[in-house]
Design an enzyme around this catalytic site. Structure first.
Site, PDB file in Angstrom:
ATOM      1  CB  SER A  86      62.020 -65.490 -56.388  1.00  0.00           C
ATOM      2  OG  SER A  86      62.058 -65.627 -54.985  1.00  0.00           O
ATOM      3  CE  LYS A  89      65.677 -67.318 -54.709  1.00  0.00           C
ATOM      4  NZ  LYS A  89      64.600 -66.477 -54.190  1.00  0.00           N
ATOM      5  CB  SER A 144      62.088 -69.834 -55.440  1.00  0.00           C
ATOM      6  OG  SER A 144      62.365 -68.473 -55.674  1.00  0.00           O
TER       7      SER A 144
END
Length: 393
Positions: A86, A89, A144
């Site tokens: 993640s 991101k 997340s």
């Protein structure tokens, strides 16, 4: 707090834009690019003029940099391509964050959530409820939430368009180790990044007030339907002090990640004495708190011994903001684009989307080298199959 500056770098890089001979590839993954300086393409620890680096670092890649100057103070396999989880991101935010006003309200549909991978980390978005863009970004940064990423991606024109724009953004940032397959960082075959690239994403993001605000938010109230809300907490343990860790003094963000294939990844930024440092840690051997403990130890080193360190490389500037373009290193031949490599989306009006052939060329150079090495080095392949994306308890 001194923010990351936009000062141009005094030196940048040489890009080894050809596939390395297979005989030179090692289990530690010889880097195909030298963006930021030749030493960053080397394997092993890179440091000059300073001692005292933490002795027990098991991460497969890490990097310490000064946010303002862009100087890389120390690194270990900085360009090694690994599954980012993640932390990708951050690139999603670099690409999409400024497209929608934070006060804009959006009603989520079933179609917005239909392509969220099974097993994803979620903030708890429900079809039929209306959310502000600010709340969606809180879902992205704090929890997340892949559901929040997919809603914002559909607002942006769809998953494919967003992935293409992220790849183009990576090329503009000169993050040539990065290959984007999904906008949320969930494990997919071929989805790769590096400690160097993740640090670029964080540094660029922290220049934006909204990005800084979201990644540094500890808790927020999230819509539950009607007038009801529930509290969400940031999964960054150095920010919140969760799971037995102490909060890190001066921490300002930025993003963590976990998948069962990638293990833990984290990019953290902290400010002390007017100086902001960035640390990225990827794939430590042990799970749980190790990625945060490694990050804290490297930040401690940077704020003490790191002041005497001579830079071993630089974090380069985006092409659209005056950064010097990477060029092939002497004696190397340019490789062709990997088949099926994502291309920048057509249309749009932002500066990074209209950098033209240069950005696209940079992207395919990195992807071409990746394609050759992927066949030979299992350690550099991204995850296969659906796996949980989030922070491991």
């Amino acid at each position: 707090m001194r923010e990351c500056s936009r000062l141009s770098r005094r030196a940048v890089l040489g890009l080894t834009a050809a596939a390395l001979p297979l005989s030179t590839a090692t289990g530690a993954a010889a880097a195909a690019t030298a963006v930021g300086g030749e030493r960053l393409a080397r394997t092993g620890v890179q440091v000059r003029g300073a001692s005292g680096l933490p002795a027990k670092l098991t991460a497969r890649s890490w990097l310490v940099a000064d946010c303002a100057s862009g100087e890389v103070l120390a690194s270990f396999d900085a360009h090694r391509r690994l599954a980012p989880a993640s932390t990708l991101k951050m690139l999603f935010a670099d690409t999409v964050l400024k497209k929608f006003d934070r006060a804009l309200r959006y009603t989520v549909t079933d179609a917005d959530l239909a392509d969220v991978p099974a097993g994803s980390s979620l903030v708890g978005i429900k079809p039929g409820l209306t959310y502000t863009v600010e709340q969606l970004w809180q879902g992205v940064f704090l929890r997340s939430g892949n559901d929040a990423v997919h809603v914002l991606s559909h607002m942006n024109g769809g998953i494919a368009k967003t992935v293409a724009e992220m790849q183009a953004r990576a090329a503009d940032l000169q993050a040539l180790d990065t290959h984007v397959v999904s906008p949320d960082g969930f494990d997919h075959k071929g989805q790769l990044s590096s400690a160097y690239d993740l640090t670029l994403f964080a540094r660029h993001g922290l220049r934006d007030a909204d990005f800084r605000g979201y990644c540094g938010t500890r808790t927020a109230d999230f819509p539950a339907g009607g007038k009801k809300t529930f509290q969400i907490q940031n999964t960054d343990r150095l920010l919140t002090g969760a799971w037995g860790l102490k909060t890190y003094d001066g921490l300002i963000g930025v993003k963590n990640g976990y998948t069962s294939h990638a293990g833990n990844t984290f990019t953290g930024a902290a400010t002390r004495g007017g100086r902001t440092l960035l640390v990225t840690v990827m794939h430590p051997d042990s799970g749980g708190n190790a990625v945060y403990e490694h990050t804290a130890a490297l930040l401690d080193w940077g704020f003490t011994h790191g002041r005497s360190a001579q830079p071993v490389g630089m974090l380069v500037e985006p092409l659209s903001e005056g950064g010097a373009s990477a060029s092939p290193a002497p004696g190397r031949k340019t490789v062709q684009a990997a088949a099926g490599a994502p291309k920048p989306a057509s249309g749009g009006g932002s500066a990074w989307e209209v950098t033209g052939g240069a950005a696209g060329a940079l992207a395919v150079l990195g992807l071409g080298a990746w394609a050759l090495r992927r066949r030979r080095t299992r350690a550099e392949t991204a995850a296969r199959g659906d796996e949980t994306d989030g922070v491991r308890p």
